[in-house]
Each structure stands twice: as C-alpha cells, then as structure tokens.
Scaffold this active site. Structure first.
Site, PDB file in Angstrom:
ATOM      1  N   ASP A   2      35.736  28.264  27.947  1.00  0.00           N
ATOM      2  CA  ASP A   2      34.676  28.660  28.304  1.00  0.00           C
ATOM      3  C   ASP A   2      33.738  27.625  29.128  1.00  0.00           C
ATOM      4  O   ASP A   2      34.170  26.563  29.095  1.00  0.00           O
ATOM      5  CB  ASP A   2      33.506  28.601  27.207  1.00  0.00           C
ATOM      6  CG  ASP A   2      32.502  29.573  27.119  1.00  0.00           C
ATOM      7  OD1 ASP A   2      32.191  30.306  28.052  1.00  0.00           O
ATOM      8  OD2 ASP A   2      31.171  29.224  26.652  1.00  0.00           O
ATOM      9  N   HIS A  19      36.773  30.500  38.030  1.00  0.00           N
ATOM     10  CA  HIS A  19      37.812  31.265  37.440  1.00  0.00           C
ATOM     11  C   HIS A  19      39.019  30.714  37.846  1.00  0.00           C
ATOM     12  O   HIS A  19      40.034  30.268  37.179  1.00  0.00           O
ATOM     13  CB  HIS A  19      37.846  32.736  37.305  1.00  0.00           C
ATOM     14  CG  HIS A  19      36.685  33.424  36.763  1.00  0.00           C
ATOM     15  ND1 HIS A  19      36.585  32.867  35.420  1.00  0.00           N
ATOM     16  CD2 HIS A  19      35.918  34.426  37.126  1.00  0.00           C
ATOM     17  CE1 HIS A  19      35.537  33.685  34.923  1.00  0.00           C
ATOM     18  NE2 HIS A  19      35.028  34.410  35.798  1.00  0.00           N
ATOM     19  N   LEU A 113      57.482  25.459  23.874  1.00  0.00           N
ATOM     20  CA  LEU A 113      55.878  25.719  23.724  1.00  0.00           C
ATOM     21  C   LEU A 113      55.836  27.338  23.391  1.00  0.00           C
ATOM     22  O   LEU A 113      56.263  28.139  24.616  1.00  0.00           O
ATOM     23  CB  LEU A 113      55.144  25.135  24.631  1.00  0.00           C
ATOM     24  CG  LEU A 113      53.453  25.721  24.612  1.00  0.00           C
ATOM     25  CD1 LEU A 113      53.043  24.986  23.340  1.00  0.00           C
ATOM     26  CD2 LEU A 113      52.801  25.095  25.734  1.00  0.00           C
TER      27      LEU A 113
END
Length: 224
Positions: A2, A19, A113
C-alpha cells in the site's frame, strides 16, 4: 502493498509512476525473501475492491503487470521463483490471464521461493467460493455435510498446499487487513510499517524478520 498513490502525490508525480516504483519494490522484496531463505511470499497486488478505481489507473496497473511478465519473468525463473496466482485474474481479460497461466507453467518446477500474487483478490470472496465448492460436493453426495471440517474448507481455498502465513505485513501506516487472507491469517503475527510501498527496502524486510523473531507464538496455549 500500500502507498503507491500517496508516494506519487507527495512528489507531484503521476500515480502511474508510483506504481512503477512499487514494481521495483516488489523485486527488492523478492530478493530479500530469497536471501532470508523465506520459502513462501504472498503479495497483495490488486484487491477485488480496487476495481472501483479509475479506468486509467487500472489500465496503468495492467500494463505494468504485463511489462513485468514479459521482461522480468526470466529473471524470476533464474532465481528459482515459482509464480502462483490467486484471486480472479480472468477479470483482467483473456490476454493477460493467458500470460499469467504461461508464467505459472514456466516457473512451476522452481523451489527456491513460491511467490503468490493476489490479483482481483478478496478474502471473503475466496471463502465463499470454497464454501460453494464444498456445497456442490455435498449436493452430489460426495461429501456428507456433517463431516465437513476446517481442513476441508482450507483445502478448497486457492492457497491449498501452501502453509498459512507466519506474518502479515501492512505498509503505509494503515492498521487493517483489508480483506487479505482472512481465513489463512487467523494466527499470523501482524506487523504494521509506516513505510509507503515504493520505499520498501531490504532493510525493511529485515526489520520484519527481526520483529517476527521476537514474537512468542502460543496458538492459544501457554508458554512452556
């Protein structure tokens, strides 16, 4: 993740730039997770509520996601990252959805991962979807209703096969879960950082790990 918009506005920049910088933070976060030998990382990239944003911002986010799929996927693959998508990616259109499926297939054998990317995701919607799946099994006589357990519901979630999160991190100074992994986070440790996502660094990741290491997890029991 956020704070992209607030980061951009504070600098007099278009939200699209925020972004973009958030995308850079994703790469730092992934590398930090690998360095810390964290096997699972889930990033909340786009919530089901984010569709309320402007068409321009949604378009910018979609374009950014396509850019990373087309230009950064091989880097993730070389690092041993397995990509896993949860949510409703089909809402982004058939082209992007197909590219996401191809990215999942390309990285499916990687074990360093598991990176789950939540796209058009909502925790309540995920639980409702799992409940409908169990209801269909019950209606078809495949699963007695009285036998349904928490394990059955967990197995019907999109995170089936992935451990529940040990820690949930919220950036940008907000103190809420915002419909993220509601079922899975029942016993997760919560960490709130007053850091806008584009500024998230490897040092912040280390702070989270250190904070988690100091927590005492009892799962309802008493310390020994």
């Amino acid at each position: 993740m956020d704070g992209n918009g607030r980061w951009a506005r504070a600098r007099g920049l278009p939200i699209a730039q925020g972004h973009h910088e958030g995308g850079e933070a994703v790469q730092r976060c992934v590398r930090a997770a690998i360095d810390a030998q964290v096997p699972y990382l889930t990033l909340y990239a786009f919530s089901s509520e984010n569709w309320r944003r402007s068409e321009e911002e949604i378009g910018n986010l979609t374009s950014l996601l396509q850019f990373y799929l087309r230009h950064k996927l091989e880097e993730l693959h070389s690092l041993g990252v397995r990509l896993h998508i949860i949510g409703e990616p089909e809402r982004f259109g058939s082209t992007l959805c197909q590219e996401l499926q191809m990215a999942e297939a390309r990285t499916s054998a990687n074990t360093k991962l598991t990176l789950s990317l939540a796209l058009s995701y909502g925790g309540r919607a995920e639980i409702a979807r799992a409940a409908r799946a169990l209801a269909r099994k019950a209606a078809d006589g495949l699963l007695p209703p009285d036998s349904i357990t928490e394990e059955h519901l967990a197995s019907a979630l999109q995170t089936s096969g992935i451990p529940d999160p040990d820690v949930v991190v919220r950036t940008s100074g907000e103190h809420r879960l915002s419909n993220f992994l509601l079922w899975q986070s029942a016993y997760a440790e919560l960490v709130f950082l007053d850091v806008l996502w584009p500024d998230f660094s490897e040092r912040d990741f280390s702070r989270v790990v250190s904070c988690y290491a100091m927590r005492q997890r009892r799962f309802g029991g008493r310390p020994q």
